[in-house]
Write an enzyme that holds these catalytic residues in place. Structure first.
Site, PDB file in Angstrom:
ATOM      1  N   ARG A  33       0.826  -1.220   0.000  1.00  0.00           N
ATOM      2  CA  ARG A  33       0.000   0.000   0.000  1.00  0.00           C
ATOM      3  C   ARG A  33       0.855   1.262   0.000  1.00  0.00           C
ATOM      4  O   ARG A  33       0.567   2.206   0.743  1.00  0.00           O
ATOM      5  CB  ARG A  33      -0.832   0.079   1.274  1.00  0.00           C
ATOM      6  CG  ARG A  33      -2.263  -0.365   1.352  1.00  0.00           C
ATOM      7  CD  ARG A  33      -3.262   0.198   0.422  1.00  0.00           C
ATOM      8  NE  ARG A  33      -4.201  -0.864   0.109  1.00  0.00           N
ATOM      9  CZ  ARG A  33      -5.261  -1.165   0.843  1.00  0.00           C
ATOM     10  NH1 ARG A  33      -5.586  -0.446   1.876  1.00  0.00           N
ATOM     11  NH2 ARG A  33      -6.024  -2.163   0.513  1.00  0.00           N
ATOM     12  N   ARG A  49      -3.924   6.559   1.104  1.00  0.00           N
ATOM     13  CA  ARG A  49      -4.428   7.799   1.721  1.00  0.00           C
ATOM     14  C   ARG A  49      -3.450   8.502   2.649  1.00  0.00           C
ATOM     15  O   ARG A  49      -3.648   9.658   2.981  1.00  0.00           O
ATOM     16  CB  ARG A  49      -5.728   7.499   2.490  1.00  0.00           C
ATOM     17  CG  ARG A  49      -6.917   7.385   1.580  1.00  0.00           C
ATOM     18  CD  ARG A  49      -8.091   6.818   2.325  1.00  0.00           C
ATOM     19  NE  ARG A  49      -7.768   5.470   2.777  1.00  0.00           N
ATOM     20  CZ  ARG A  49      -8.643   4.638   3.315  1.00  0.00           C
ATOM     21  NH1 ARG A  49      -9.880   5.022   3.494  1.00  0.00           N
ATOM     22  NH2 ARG A  49      -8.276   3.429   3.677  1.00  0.00           N
ATOM     23  N   ARG A 104      -7.643  11.716  -5.197  1.00  0.00           N
ATOM     24  CA  ARG A 104      -8.925  11.153  -4.740  1.00  0.00           C
ATOM     25  C   ARG A 104     -10.023  12.213  -4.587  1.00  0.00           C
ATOM     26  O   ARG A 104     -11.204  11.870  -4.545  1.00  0.00           O
ATOM     27  CB  ARG A 104      -8.723  10.406  -3.412  1.00  0.00           C
ATOM     28  CG  ARG A 104      -8.207   9.002  -3.589  1.00  0.00           C
ATOM     29  CD  ARG A 104      -9.291   8.019  -4.071  1.00  0.00           C
ATOM     30  NE  ARG A 104     -10.035   7.443  -2.968  1.00  0.00           N
ATOM     31  CZ  ARG A 104     -11.334   7.575  -2.778  1.00  0.00           C
ATOM     32  NH1 ARG A 104     -12.064   8.266  -3.630  1.00  0.00           N
ATOM     33  NH2 ARG A 104     -11.927   7.004  -1.755  1.00  0.00           N
ATOM     34  N   ASP A 157      -6.971  -2.706  -7.563  1.00  0.00           N
ATOM     35  CA  ASP A 157      -7.515  -3.289  -6.332  1.00  0.00           C
ATOM     36  C   ASP A 157      -7.802  -4.761  -6.527  1.00  0.00           C
ATOM     37  O   ASP A 157      -8.096  -5.219  -7.630  1.00  0.00           O
ATOM     38  CB  ASP A 157      -8.781  -2.566  -5.858  1.00  0.00           C
ATOM     39  CG  ASP A 157      -9.088  -2.945  -4.420  1.00  0.00           C
ATOM     40  OD1 ASP A 157      -8.491  -2.353  -3.512  1.00  0.00           O
ATOM     41  OD2 ASP A 157      -9.886  -3.878  -4.211  1.00  0.00           O
ATOM     42  N   TYR A 193     -14.330 -12.698  -0.291  1.00  0.00           N
ATOM     43  CA  TYR A 193     -15.023 -11.430  -0.574  1.00  0.00           C
ATOM     44  C   TYR A 193     -16.317 -11.672  -1.336  1.00  0.00           C
ATOM     45  O   TYR A 193     -17.335 -11.042  -1.085  1.00  0.00           O
ATOM     46  CB  TYR A 193     -14.128 -10.488  -1.385  1.00  0.00           C
ATOM     47  CG  TYR A 193     -13.243  -9.628  -0.527  1.00  0.00           C
ATOM     48  CD1 TYR A 193     -13.786  -8.650   0.301  1.00  0.00           C
ATOM     49  CD2 TYR A 193     -11.866  -9.782  -0.537  1.00  0.00           C
ATOM     50  CE1 TYR A 193     -12.974  -7.859   1.095  1.00  0.00           C
ATOM     51  CE2 TYR A 193     -11.047  -9.002   0.257  1.00  0.00           C
ATOM     52  CZ  TYR A 193     -11.611  -8.040   1.068  1.00  0.00           C
ATOM     53  OH  TYR A 193     -10.812  -7.266   1.874  1.00  0.00           O
TER      54      TYR A 193
HETATM   55  O1  CP3 Z   1       0.280   0.932  -3.400  1.00  0.00           O
HETATM   56  C1  CP3 Z   1      -0.599   0.060  -3.281  1.00  0.00           C
HETATM   57  O2  CP3 Z   1      -0.400  -1.033  -2.700  1.00  0.00           O
HETATM   58  C2  CP3 Z   1      -1.927   0.391  -3.844  1.00  0.00           C
HETATM   59  C3  CP3 Z   1      -2.590  -0.595  -4.683  1.00  0.00           C
HETATM   60  C4  CP3 Z   1      -3.577  -1.478  -3.929  1.00  0.00           C
HETATM   61  C5  CP3 Z   1      -4.879  -1.104  -3.520  1.00  0.00           C
HETATM   62  N1  CP3 Z   1      -5.502  -2.221  -3.051  1.00  0.00           N
HETATM   63  C6  CP3 Z   1      -5.513   0.227  -3.612  1.00  0.00           C
HETATM   64  C7  CP3 Z   1      -6.486   0.597  -2.566  1.00  0.00           C
HETATM   65  C8  CP3 Z   1      -3.405  -2.817  -3.630  1.00  0.00           C
HETATM   66  C9  CP3 Z   1      -2.151  -3.677  -3.810  1.00  0.00           C
HETATM   67  C10 CP3 Z   1      -4.627  -3.272  -3.082  1.00  0.00           C
HETATM   68  C11 CP3 Z   1      -4.861  -4.678  -2.707  1.00  0.00           C
HETATM   69  C12 CP3 Z   1      -5.998  -4.986  -1.856  1.00  0.00           C
HETATM   70  N2  CP3 Z   1      -7.271  -4.508  -1.908  1.00  0.00           N
HETATM   71  C13 CP3 Z   1      -5.964  -5.966  -0.855  1.00  0.00           C
HETATM   72  C14 CP3 Z   1      -4.796  -6.829  -0.557  1.00  0.00           C
HETATM   73  C15 CP3 Z   1      -3.809  -6.118   0.245  1.00  0.00           C
HETATM   74  C16 CP3 Z   1      -4.048  -6.177   1.703  1.00  0.00           C
HETATM   75  O3  CP3 Z   1      -4.148  -5.098   2.290  1.00  0.00           O
HETATM   76  O4  CP3 Z   1      -4.088  -7.278   2.244  1.00  0.00           O
HETATM   77  C17 CP3 Z   1      -7.232  -6.009  -0.262  1.00  0.00           C
HETATM   78  C18 CP3 Z   1      -7.639  -6.897   0.890  1.00  0.00           C
HETATM   79  C19 CP3 Z   1      -8.045  -5.088  -0.947  1.00  0.00           C
HETATM   80  C20 CP3 Z   1      -9.479  -4.836  -0.727  1.00  0.00           C
HETATM   81  C21 CP3 Z   1      -9.683  -3.461  -0.237  1.00  0.00           C
HETATM   82  N3  CP3 Z   1      -9.492  -2.341  -1.003  1.00  0.00           N
HETATM   83  C22 CP3 Z   1     -10.127  -3.048   1.043  1.00  0.00           C
HETATM   84  C23 CP3 Z   1     -10.404  -3.986   2.198  1.00  0.00           C
HETATM   85  C24 CP3 Z   1     -10.199  -1.650   1.019  1.00  0.00           C
HETATM   86  C25 CP3 Z   1     -10.722  -0.734   2.087  1.00  0.00           C
HETATM   87  C26 CP3 Z   1      -9.721  -0.513   3.129  1.00  0.00           C
HETATM   88  C27 CP3 Z   1      -9.673   0.933   3.529  1.00  0.00           C
HETATM   89  O5  CP3 Z   1      -8.612   1.269   4.041  1.00  0.00           O
HETATM   90  O6  CP3 Z   1     -10.638   1.672   3.343  1.00  0.00           O
HETATM   91  C28 CP3 Z   1      -9.763  -1.221  -0.258  1.00  0.00           C
HETATM   92  C29 CP3 Z   1      -9.645   0.175  -0.719  1.00  0.00           C
HETATM   93  C30 CP3 Z   1      -8.334   0.576  -1.277  1.00  0.00           C
HETATM   94  N4  CP3 Z   1      -7.656  -0.071  -2.261  1.00  0.00           N
HETATM   95  C31 CP3 Z   1      -7.589   1.716  -0.910  1.00  0.00           C
HETATM   96  C32 CP3 Z   1      -6.445   1.740  -1.719  1.00  0.00           C
HETATM   97  C33 CP3 Z   1      -5.346   2.766  -1.747  1.00  0.00           C
HETATM   98  C34 CP3 Z   1      -8.045   2.705   0.167  1.00  0.00           C
HETATM   99  C35 CP3 Z   1      -8.043   4.102  -0.257  1.00  0.00           C
HETATM  100  C36 CP3 Z   1      -9.200   4.687  -0.996  1.00  0.00           C
HETATM  101  O7  CP3 Z   1     -10.380   4.451  -0.692  1.00  0.00           O
HETATM  102  O8  CP3 Z   1      -8.870   5.496  -1.861  1.00  0.00           O
END
Ligand code: CP3
Length: 359
Positions: free
Chosen positions: A37, A41, A50, A86, A162
């Site tokens: 990540r 944010r 965003r 994602d 999921y």
């Molecule tokens: O630099 C990076 O790693 C960004 C790329 C990335 C995102 N999601 C963007 C994102 C990657 C590699 C992921 C993978 C991802 N997505 C995983 C596996 C990684 C892990 O953490 O185990 C999972 C479980 C997800 C599913 C997911 N996406 C969730 C549970 C959430 C919500 C969590 C939250 O913090 O709100 C997301 C949203 C998400 N995907 C964000 C980002 C940067 C949060 C920011 C936003 O809403 O803009």
């Protein structure tokens, strides 16, 4: 003409393959570092993007996804860039709509609960995910060989959870009900997921991804016996299929201390370690025939620099200069993390160097 270095190994490191070499347990000049990540944010530049676009909009516009990926990697000075995308994107071409609700994470509108739901899932539209490949092309074009480029997807178990739960979960009751109660439907579901992910990963590799990371983020919800019986085989198939495409695979999970030796049997080149176990213990469990990635607690990034440095050095000492360590966190950077502390960790890893690790 550029002067060429007489030592091909050194030249290869200069041209940015430090990270890929470490995935393959080849010697490197210093431990490569990147962060789960790393674009998110906690970073002002990401929050600015965003303001104008939703998360899914960013993912679907290759120009913006590439910019977000590149900005984060350059700001931190890391050795690898993970494509901004994602885990849930493949759900859409399979026929499942989802959205990210503020503060709640992802919500799948009609979760998969029955054998009929599984049968209705489509596997013929992975090409709809080509926008991720287009973004990788742009990132690869920008960095050329200066950084490793990481493509990724979810692991079959984590994606299935999921789809079935409809979002995040505490106890994975619906997932395990299908797993135990309708094992045929469960296996068909994993099969379909692997079919789509294979094509998705192939597009990413063809577009220039040097390595694929498979996120089994929630596999820690399984005991060893259940992992073996219900999740391992699908992960193994995906790992092998991606390796056949000619790139190394990183297989990552959280709360996996009891699963590591089994996860290594997938044949993944690199196993991601979380922070709950010292790195050397985790590496022993994985076996030294695999590289490892990790494993700083992401919340250590909120600690005073002396504490942070102590933890970073502990991890590097535990790796002991053995080829095949990639420095990372044990899970993703959380919102509110001070960017300067993330940058400080990059400096600490660079400065530590291999010599110190050796003695
Ligand atoms: O630099 C990076 O790693 C960004 C790329 C990335 C995102 N999601 C963007 C994102 C990657 C590699 C992921 C993978 C991802 N997505 C995983 C596996 C990684 C892990 O953490 O185990 C999972 C479980 C997800 C599913 C997911 N996406 C969730 C549970 C959430 C919500 C969590 C939250 O913090 O709100 C997301 C949203 C998400 N995907 C964000 C980002 C940067 C949060 C920011 C936003 O809403 O803009």
């Amino acid at each position: 003409m550029q002067p060429t270095n007489p030592n091909p190994a050194v030249e290869a490191i200069i041209d940015g393959s430090r990270f890929v070499r470490a995935c393959l347990r080849r010697p490197v000049d210093r431990t490569p570092v990147w962060f789960l990540r790393q674009a998110g944010r906690y970073m002002q530049e990401y929050r600015d993007v965003r303001k104008h676009h939703t998360l899914v909009e960013i993912c679907k516009q290759p120009e913006i996804a590439a910019e977000v990926t590149i900005t984060a990697a350059e700001k931190l000075g890391v050795d690898a860039a993970i494509i901004f995308a994602d885990l849930l994107l493949p759900l859409e071409p399979m026929g499942l709509d989802f959205e990210f609700q503020a503060g709640e994470g992802p919500v799948v509108h009609h979760p998969v609960r029955t054998a009929e739901d599984v049968r209705a899932l489509r596997t013929d539209r992975a090409a709809d995910l080509a926008y991720v490949a287009r973004a990788i092309e742009k990132v690869a074009g920008h960095f050329q060989n200066r950084l490793g480029i990481i493509g990724f997807c979810g692991a079959p178990y984590t994606l299935a959870s999921y789809m079935i739960e409809g979002g995040g979960s505490k106890n994975y009751i619906h997932t395990k009900k299908m797993m135990y109660g309708d094992t045929d439907a469960w296996r068909l579901l994993l099969d379909k997921i692997v079919t789509v992910l294979e094509e998705y990963c192939r597009m990413q590799v063809q577009a220039g991804a040097d390595v694929i990371q498979i996120f089994d983020s929630w596999v820690g919800s399984l005991g060893l016996a259940d992992y073996r019986e219900y999740a391992f085989e699908a992960s193994r198939r995906l790992v092998r299929a991606v390796q056949q495409m000619g790139v190394p695979v990183i297989y990552f999970g959280v709360e996996t201390a009891g699963l590591l030796s089994e996860m290594a049997l997938t044949g993944a080149d690199v196993i991601g370690l979380d922070w709950r176990q010292p790195l050397d213990e985790g590496w022993r469990a994985v076996g030294h025939a695999h590289a490892v990635q990790g494993n700083l607690d992401p919340i250590t990034l909120f600690a005073p620099l002396e504490v942070l440095e102590r933890r970073v050095h502990e991890i590097l000492r535990a790796a002991n200069g053995r080829p095949g360590h990639i420095f990372n966190l044990g899970h993703g950077i959380v919102p509110g993390t001070p960017v300067e502390n993330v940058q400080a960790v990059v400096r600490m890893v660079r400065e530590y160097g291999l010599e110190k690790a050796n003695g």
